[in-house]
Design an enzyme around this catalytic site. Structure first.
Site, PDB file in Angstrom:
ATOM      1  N   GLY A 109      -5.365 -13.889   0.679  1.00 31.25           N
ATOM      2  CA  GLY A 109      -4.669 -12.937  -0.193  1.00 31.25           C
ATOM      3  C   GLY A 109      -3.221 -13.332  -0.424  1.00 31.25           C
ATOM      4  O   GLY A 109      -2.349 -12.472  -0.528  1.00 31.25           O
ATOM      5  N   TYR A 154     -17.674  10.021   3.803  1.00 30.53           N
ATOM      6  CA  TYR A 154     -16.666   9.008   3.469  1.00 30.53           C
ATOM      7  C   TYR A 154     -15.297   9.610   3.197  1.00 30.53           C
ATOM      8  O   TYR A 154     -15.150  10.584   2.458  1.00 30.53           O
ATOM      9  CB  TYR A 154     -17.124   8.219   2.237  1.00 30.53           C
ATOM     10  CG  TYR A 154     -16.166   7.114   1.824  1.00 30.53           C
ATOM     11  CD1 TYR A 154     -16.062   5.949   2.578  1.00 30.53           C
ATOM     12  CD2 TYR A 154     -15.362   7.249   0.695  1.00 30.53           C
ATOM     13  CE1 TYR A 154     -15.187   4.944   2.205  1.00 30.53           C
ATOM     14  CE2 TYR A 154     -14.485   6.235   0.316  1.00 30.53           C
ATOM     15  CZ  TYR A 154     -14.408   5.077   1.077  1.00 30.53           C
ATOM     16  OH  TYR A 154     -13.549   4.082   0.724  1.00 30.53           O
TER      17      TYR A 154
HETATM   18  N1  LIG Z   1       2.114  -2.841   1.651  1.00 28.43           N
HETATM   19  C1  LIG Z   1       2.101  -2.062   2.731  1.00 28.43           C
HETATM   20  O1  LIG Z   1       2.839  -1.055   2.790  1.00 28.43           O
HETATM   21  C2  LIG Z   1       1.212  -2.387   3.882  1.00 28.43           C
HETATM   22  C3  LIG Z   1       1.287  -1.566   5.023  1.00 28.43           C
HETATM   23  C4  LIG Z   1       0.466  -1.846   6.116  1.00 28.43           C
HETATM   24  C5  LIG Z   1      -0.397  -2.912   6.061  1.00 28.43           C
HETATM   25  N2  LIG Z   1      -0.464  -3.691   4.953  1.00 28.43           N
HETATM   26  C6  LIG Z   1      -1.421  -4.804   4.948  1.00 28.43           C
HETATM   27  O2  LIG Z   1      -0.798  -5.977   4.484  1.00 28.43           O
HETATM   28  C7  LIG Z   1      -1.756  -6.829   3.863  1.00 28.43           C
HETATM   29  C8  LIG Z   1      -1.205  -7.346   2.555  1.00 28.43           C
HETATM   30  O3  LIG Z   1      -1.046  -6.280   1.677  1.00 28.43           O
HETATM   31  P1  LIG Z   1       0.038  -6.227   0.497  1.00 28.43           P
HETATM   32  O4  LIG Z   1       0.815  -5.003   0.684  1.00 28.43           O
HETATM   33  O5  LIG Z   1       0.719  -7.519   0.351  1.00 28.43           O
HETATM   34  O6  LIG Z   1      -0.931  -5.929  -0.749  1.00 28.43           O
HETATM   35  P2  LIG Z   1      -1.363  -6.820  -2.006  1.00 28.43           P
HETATM   36  O7  LIG Z   1      -0.179  -7.334  -2.719  1.00 28.43           O
HETATM   37  O8  LIG Z   1      -2.350  -6.017  -2.761  1.00 28.43           O
HETATM   38  O9  LIG Z   1      -2.057  -8.032  -1.277  1.00 28.43           O
HETATM   39  C9  LIG Z   1      -3.376  -7.985  -0.826  1.00 28.43           C
HETATM   40  C10 LIG Z   1      -4.047  -9.254  -1.274  1.00 28.43           C
HETATM   41  O10 LIG Z   1      -5.392  -9.217  -0.810  1.00 28.43           O
HETATM   42  C11 LIG Z   1      -6.192  -9.731  -1.843  1.00 28.43           C
HETATM   43  N3  LIG Z   1      -7.572  -9.277  -1.764  1.00 28.43           N
HETATM   44  C12 LIG Z   1      -8.048  -8.025  -1.908  1.00 28.43           C
HETATM   45  N4  LIG Z   1      -9.391  -8.040  -1.820  1.00 28.43           N
HETATM   46  C13 LIG Z   1      -9.754  -9.320  -1.629  1.00 28.43           C
HETATM   47  C14 LIG Z   1     -10.992  -9.981  -1.472  1.00 28.43           C
HETATM   48  N5  LIG Z   1     -12.166  -9.320  -1.532  1.00 28.43           N
HETATM   49  N6  LIG Z   1     -11.005 -11.308  -1.293  1.00 28.43           N
HETATM   50  C15 LIG Z   1      -9.848 -12.008  -1.255  1.00 28.43           C
HETATM   51  N7  LIG Z   1      -8.642 -11.450  -1.411  1.00 28.43           N
HETATM   52  C16 LIG Z   1      -8.601 -10.120  -1.587  1.00 28.43           C
HETATM   53  C17 LIG Z   1      -5.552  -9.232  -3.125  1.00 28.43           C
HETATM   54  O11 LIG Z   1      -6.008 -10.026  -4.190  1.00 28.43           O
HETATM   55  P3  LIG Z   1      -6.169  -9.419  -5.673  1.00 28.43           P
HETATM   56  O12 LIG Z   1      -4.815  -9.524  -6.275  1.00 28.43           O
HETATM   57  O13 LIG Z   1      -7.194 -10.301  -6.287  1.00 28.43           O
HETATM   58  O14 LIG Z   1      -6.620  -8.008  -5.519  1.00 28.43           O
HETATM   59  C18 LIG Z   1      -4.083  -9.406  -2.808  1.00 28.43           C
HETATM   60  O15 LIG Z   1      -3.624 -10.693  -3.150  1.00 28.43           O
HETATM   61  C19 LIG Z   1      -3.041  -5.998   3.729  1.00 28.43           C
HETATM   62  O16 LIG Z   1      -3.938  -6.401   4.734  1.00 28.43           O
HETATM   63  C20 LIG Z   1      -2.577  -4.584   3.992  1.00 28.43           C
HETATM   64  O17 LIG Z   1      -3.588  -3.788   4.562  1.00 28.43           O
HETATM   65  C21 LIG Z   1       0.327  -3.457   3.870  1.00 28.43           C
END
Ligand SMILES: NC(=O)c1ccc[n+]([C@@H]2O[C@H](COP(=O)([O-])OP(=O)(O)OC[C@H]3O[C@@H](n4cnc5c(N)ncnc54)[C@H](OP(=O)(O)O)[C@@H]3O)[C@@H](O)[C@H]2O)c1
Length: 317
Positions: free
Chosen positions: A40, A196
């Protein structure tokens, strides 16, 4: 690290805190002998993690489901950092077939592997089953990463043995793991639509990320492998993760702006746990704001971690 440290940005015992950026925690670290995979990595925290790892010299492979977005991140990094080594491979974590293909594609490159950052994730999706028939949060956030880690682990152990450099697995979890179903992990009702809750399903998958790292770490220590596994909460960062809850998140952001981080700050804990020499030999721990903290009681439950491991093994077989 408490609420006050989060708001003030005051550093904890690691010397870093909520205000630290990924560049700051990786300052002075030479990662040019390291190969890393970031899932990701085409957006948000993952893209910043890739940028900073590449800036420190690591060869980074981004696993993405949107290859064009991955290539755009790569081009951006190459423009900013001369000589950066970034490659993009297709990966859909919600599909076991795609995860296996990604692992084969990676192995075909004949590269070593030092760091695996299980970063990709989805949050608060409406109920949906993956192509393998699993609830989408559990499939993407946990099972896809569990399978990927299993498929790459021999390479990581071999690399660590041959080079003497410790391998590291980092799972992106969340403080949201505190909000899960009553039994922690609903082993008997993992795909049950009737009960859910999008919030609890996300929390359950993030609990699974911590339990996975914990049990993996225990197993690695038992075998004497020079590879560690930890999990992190990156903080609250406005990213595309919020796509299913944009209005709610904008509302929360408006009233609690002081609790939110920028993307460079959001990637700091991941980069700290993946790179920092102070964490040599540290495994099975949970980090927030670049410091070790206690996760929920479910996340500290060794038996639950073992049960989830066995359950996940059955799913990927
Ligand atoms: N942002 C926050 O406040 C926060 C807080 C706690 C934890 N986190 C964790 O941090 C991590 C990164 O999140 P982020 O905030 O940077 O969000 P983000 O920008 O949405 O990044 C998540 C990435 O995961 C990819 N992804 C989603 N489904 C996928 C799949 N089936 N196969 C491959 N890639 C996939 C997305 O790709 P697409 O663009 O194609 O969808 C995106 O590039 C996540 O695990 C999240 O749970 C974030």
């Amino acid at each position: 690290m408490g609420l006050l440290s989060l708001v003030t940005g005051k550093a904890g015992s690691s010397g870093f805190g909520s205000a630290s950026t990924a560049e700051e925690v990786a300052q002075g670290i030479n990662a040019s002998n390291l190969t890393a995979i970031v899932t990701g990595g085409a957006s948000g925290i993952g893209a910043e993690t890739v940028r900073v790892l590449a800036l420190r010299g690591a060869h980074v492979i981004i696993g993405v489901r949107n290859v064009d977005a991955g290539k755009a991140v790569k081009d951006d990094i190459l423009r900013q950092t001369k000589g950066a080594r970034v490659d993009v491979l297709p990966l859909d974590l919600s599909s076991m077939e795609s995860v296996k293909k990604f692992a084969n594609d990676f192995h075909a490159l004949n590269l070593p592997l030092n760091i695996l950052i299980n970063n990709a994730g989805v949050m608060f999706c409406p109920f949906k089953l993956s192509e393998d028939g699993l609830e989408m949060h559990f499939a993407t956030n946990h099972v896809g990463h569990f399978l990927l880690t299993n498929l790459l682990l021999d390479n990581m152990k071999k690399t660590a043995k041959e080079t003497g450099v410790e391998g590291r697995v980092v799972n992106l979890s969340s403080v949201a793991h505190f909000l899960t179903y009553d039994e922690g992990i609903q082993f008997n009702r993992i795909n049950d639509e009737s009960g859910y809750s999008d919030k609890k399903a996300y929390g359950q998958s993030k609990l699974a990320n911590i339990l996975h790292a914990k049990e993996l770490s225990r197993r690695l220590k038992e075998e004497g492998a020079n590879v560690t596994a930890n999990s992190v909460h990156p903080g609250f960062i406005m990213t595309s993760l919020m796509r299913h809850s944009m209005n709610l998140m904008r509302f929360l952001n408006f009233f609690s702006r002081f609790l939110w981080k920028s993307v460079p700050q959001g990637a700091a804990t991941t980069c700290y746990v993946a790179l920092h020499p102070d964490l040599k030999g540290v495994g099975g721990k949970y980090f927030d704001d670049c410091n070790e903290v206690n996760p929920s009681l479910f996340a500290q439950d060794k038996d639950l971690a073992m049960k989830l491991w066995d359950f996940s093994m059955r799913l990927i077989k």
